[in-house]
Write an enzyme that holds these catalytic residues in place. Sequence first.
Site, PDB file in Angstrom:
ATOM      1  N   ASN A 110       0.839  -1.189   0.000  1.00  0.00           N
ATOM      2  CA  ASN A 110       0.000   0.000   0.000  1.00  0.00           C
ATOM      3  C   ASN A 110       0.877   1.244   0.000  1.00  0.00           C
ATOM      4  OD1 ASN A 110       0.613  -0.794   2.746  1.00  0.00           O
ATOM      5  ND2 ASN A 110      -0.934   0.617   3.497  1.00  0.00           N
ATOM      6  N   CYS A 160     -10.670  -3.330  -4.102  1.00  0.00           N
ATOM      7  CA  CYS A 160      -9.710  -4.355  -4.523  1.00  0.00           C
ATOM      8  C   CYS A 160     -10.419  -5.639  -4.949  1.00  0.00           C
ATOM      9  CB  CYS A 160      -8.717  -4.647  -3.408  1.00  0.00           C
ATOM     10  SG  CYS A 160      -7.521  -3.311  -3.186  1.00  0.00           S
ATOM     11  N   CYS A 174      -4.072   0.508  -2.686  1.00  0.00           N
ATOM     12  CA  CYS A 174      -3.886  -0.695  -1.884  1.00  0.00           C
ATOM     13  C   CYS A 174      -2.856  -1.634  -2.507  1.00  0.00           C
ATOM     14  CB  CYS A 174      -5.211  -1.439  -1.748  1.00  0.00           C
ATOM     15  SG  CYS A 174      -6.504  -0.486  -0.938  1.00  0.00           S
ATOM     16  N   CYS A 204     -10.204  -4.780   0.489  1.00  0.00           N
ATOM     17  CA  CYS A 204     -11.322  -3.838   0.536  1.00  0.00           C
ATOM     18  C   CYS A 204     -12.241  -4.097  -0.660  1.00  0.00           C
ATOM     19  CB  CYS A 204     -10.800  -2.394   0.530  1.00  0.00           C
ATOM     20  SG  CYS A 204     -10.150  -1.832  -1.064  1.00  0.00           S
ATOM     21  N   GLU A 217      -2.984  -4.837  -3.047  1.00  0.00           N
ATOM     22  CA  GLU A 217      -3.529  -5.797  -4.005  1.00  0.00           C
ATOM     23  C   GLU A 217      -3.573  -5.201  -5.405  1.00  0.00           C
ATOM     24  OE1 GLU A 217      -4.636  -4.852  -1.013  1.00  0.00           O
ATOM     25  OE2 GLU A 217      -6.174  -6.231  -0.282  1.00  0.00           O
ATOM     26  N   GLU A 253       0.343   5.313   0.635  1.00  0.00           N
ATOM     27  CA  GLU A 253      -0.558   6.377   1.064  1.00  0.00           C
ATOM     28  C   GLU A 253      -0.088   7.731   0.570  1.00  0.00           C
ATOM     29  OE1 GLU A 253      -2.032   4.353   5.257  1.00  0.00           O
ATOM     30  OE2 GLU A 253      -0.764   6.118   5.339  1.00  0.00           O
TER      31      GLU A 253
END
Length: 144
Positions: A52, A100, A63, A97, A65, A54
Amino acid sequence: MKFVYEEPQDAESAELARLSLEARDHSHSPYSKFRVGAAVRTADGTVFKGCNVESCSFSPTICAERVAVASAVAAGHKKFAAIAISSDQETEPCTPCGVCRQFMREFSRDLRILLVRPDGMVCRTDLEQLLPGSFGPDSLEGRV
């Protein structure tokens, strides 16, 4: 949904779990402090890692994934065998999430998913369990 942890059952699963933990260590998560790593194995056995990343404005955050899958797609791979997702959580698994899950659904209806604890133990699931009744490319057949 109840998740049960176990030792990886084969060498490929153990490798994928280990690589997701390596990817997690590269996470750029200074705001949430929630590190996530992913490793996706393509149908031909090639593995791509992601973590991930940010942003201080949050919206552009991506993310692990999606980083792993997008890296694979950018390299020409669109068929996937499995993905391992790890975090620092020791009790509850870090499931993908909703964004994803939908992103992975673009490429597979039933992708095998390993949810990895920091100690390498894994929970086995798949995309069909995490995204039942999903909308995917086959939903548009005959319309495009």
